[in-house]
Design a protein around this motif. Structure first.
Motif, PDB file in Angstrom:
ATOM      1  N   GLN A 228       0.830  -1.209   0.000  1.00 29.91           N
ATOM      2  CA  GLN A 228       0.000   0.000   0.000  1.00 29.91           C
ATOM      3  C   GLN A 228       0.865   1.262   0.000  1.00 29.91           C
ATOM      4  OE1 GLN A 228      -2.285   0.496   3.580  1.00 29.91           O
ATOM      5  NE2 GLN A 228      -3.327   2.340   2.863  1.00 29.91           N
ATOM      6  N   LEU A 229       1.870   1.295   0.855  1.00 32.45           N
ATOM      7  CA  LEU A 229       2.741   2.475   0.952  1.00 32.45           C
ATOM      8  C   LEU A 229       3.533   2.687  -0.336  1.00 32.45           C
ATOM      9  CD1 LEU A 229       4.073   2.058   4.603  1.00 32.45           C
ATOM     10  CD2 LEU A 229       2.347   3.690   3.785  1.00 32.45           C
ATOM     11  N   ILE A 230       4.018   1.602  -0.920  1.00 30.99           N
ATOM     12  CA  ILE A 230       4.790   1.709  -2.166  1.00 30.99           C
ATOM     13  C   ILE A 230       3.905   2.234  -3.297  1.00 30.99           C
ATOM     14  CG2 ILE A 230       6.010   0.361  -3.920  1.00 30.99           C
ATOM     15  CD1 ILE A 230       6.796  -1.528  -1.490  1.00 30.99           C
ATOM     16  N   GLU A 231       2.687   1.734  -3.385  1.00 34.09           N
ATOM     17  CA  GLU A 231       1.765   2.196  -4.425  1.00 34.09           C
ATOM     18  C   GLU A 231       1.439   3.676  -4.251  1.00 34.09           C
ATOM     19  OE1 GLU A 231      -2.785   1.266  -6.083  1.00 34.09           O
ATOM     20  OE2 GLU A 231      -1.832  -0.089  -4.648  1.00 34.09           O
ATOM     21  N   GLU A 232       1.166   4.089  -3.011  1.00 35.13           N
ATOM     22  CA  GLU A 232       0.836   5.491  -2.749  1.00 35.13           C
ATOM     23  C   GLU A 232       2.040   6.397  -3.014  1.00 35.13           C
ATOM     24  OE1 GLU A 232      -0.574   5.435   1.255  1.00 35.13           O
ATOM     25  OE2 GLU A 232      -2.535   4.585   0.713  1.00 35.13           O
ATOM     26  N   ALA A 233       3.233   5.937  -2.665  1.00 31.48           N
ATOM     27  CA  ALA A 233       4.444   6.735  -2.906  1.00 31.48           C
ATOM     28  C   ALA A 233       4.712   6.882  -4.394  1.00 31.48           C
ATOM     29  CB  ALA A 233       5.634   6.086  -2.208  1.00 31.48           C
TER      30      ALA A 233
END
Length: 328
Positions: A228-233
């Motif tokens: 999730q964090l990688i996608e949002e970043a």
């Protein structure tokens, strides 16, 4: 095919270069198949030279290795052992036979054990130096394969992100052995700060795996949050939202810290960077030591670097993040 023809022997020295890297997001999760965002660090380089020696043979066989800089004896010994295996793999892959004694000199400015890809950069520099010396055309794929083989020997199961990024010209999104340039919609700066303490990728990987095995659902929760964090970043980077990107960096640090992969000094450095105005900060690399990566605007950079040093950083480097004109 003879490894040393007359025209190849005319080239007395081969030169190869590579640079450091930092992981923006995706440490550990990338080994389990999630993407990782990686940043080349051209300011920190490894340069190798390979040439023919006057020695005919010695106790070390057909290769002499010299490593300049302040590396410890243990680091030099490990690097020397790995170089012999890498040289053997290069000769086998490229069909090189019947060579005289080689002298290889490695000038590495990348501190080892800091999550900056020193082993991959050293290996890539040496592979390129050997290719230059022997007059061999080396494709990106073959260079990656050789460096990745060396990385697997050094770290155990390596994801491949280091082997790819130490030869990259722009930030990458890496997943399952494939990489593409990241779309970058904003400018900024990353400050890389060395805690002065080396980490251990192998130890960190084993620690994380043990935690997954000890607690039901831990692996799924970790990988889900990381994804999730990688996608949002990735989206924030493409859309030019530096504050959102910075927040995801800090969130990812929390994920690694909660998994036991940070240290008190690293946590203090992260907090110092945030207090000084960084948009986000995190540990970068395998963990249990190494470096902090802080994203900041140019006007905050001096203060952030000063606070990082006060919190224990032994050295810092500034890496520009630049909008790509050909963003994908």
């Amino acid at each position: 095919m003879e490894g040393v023809s007359e025209n190849h022997r005319a080239r007395s020295v081969g030169i190869g270069r590579a640079h450091a890297k930092a992981i923006l997001l995706g440490e550990h999760a990338v080994v389990y198949g999630t993407p990782a965002l990686a940043l080349p660090i051209p300011q920190l380089t490894a340069t190798a030279s390979a040439g023919w020696s006057t020695h005919t043979s010695d106790a070390q066989g057909d290769l002499s290795f010299t490593m300049t800089g302040s590396a410890s004896r243990a680091v030099i010994t490990r690097a020397s052992d790995g170089l012999r295996q890498l040289t053997t793999a290069f000769k086998a892959r490229m069909g090189v036979v019947g060579t005289p004694h080689l002298d290889v000199i490695l000038d590495g400015a990348i501190p080892p054990g800091r999550g900056l890809g020193s082993s991959a950069a050293n290996s890539r520099a040496i592979v390129l130096a050997l290719a230059d010396l022997f007059g061999r055309e080396l494709s990106d794929e073959v260079a990656f394969d050789l460096v990745q083989t060396a990385e697997n020997m050094t770290h155990g199961r390596a994801s491949g992100v280091d082997a790819m990024t130490v030869g990259a010209a722009a930030p990458l999104l890496f997943q399952a052995g494939q990489a593409r340039e990241l779309s970058i919609g904003c400018d900024g700066l990353f400050i890389i700060a060395d805690s002065g303490t080396g980490g251990s990728t192998k130890e960190a990987v084993e620690l994380l795996r043990a935690g997954f095995q000890r607690t039901a659902g831990a692996e799924e929760r970790f990988l889900g949050r990381a994804s999730q964090l990688i996608e949002e970043a990735t989206q924030a980077l493409a859309e030019g939202e530096p504050k959102e990107l910075g927040a995801r960096l800090t969130d990812y640090h929390g994920l690694l810290r909660d998994a036991g992969l940070s240290t008190d000094r690293i946590d203090a450095m992260v907090e110092a960077a945030l207090t000084a105005g960084s948009l986000g900060a995190k540990i970068t690399g395998g963990g249990l030591g190494g470096c902090v990566l802080a994203m900041t605007q140019p006007e905050q950079a001096r203060e952030v670097a000063r606070r990082l040093h006060e919190a224990g950083a032994v050295q810092t480097w500034v890496v520009p993040l630049r909008r790509l004109a050909h963003a994908l």
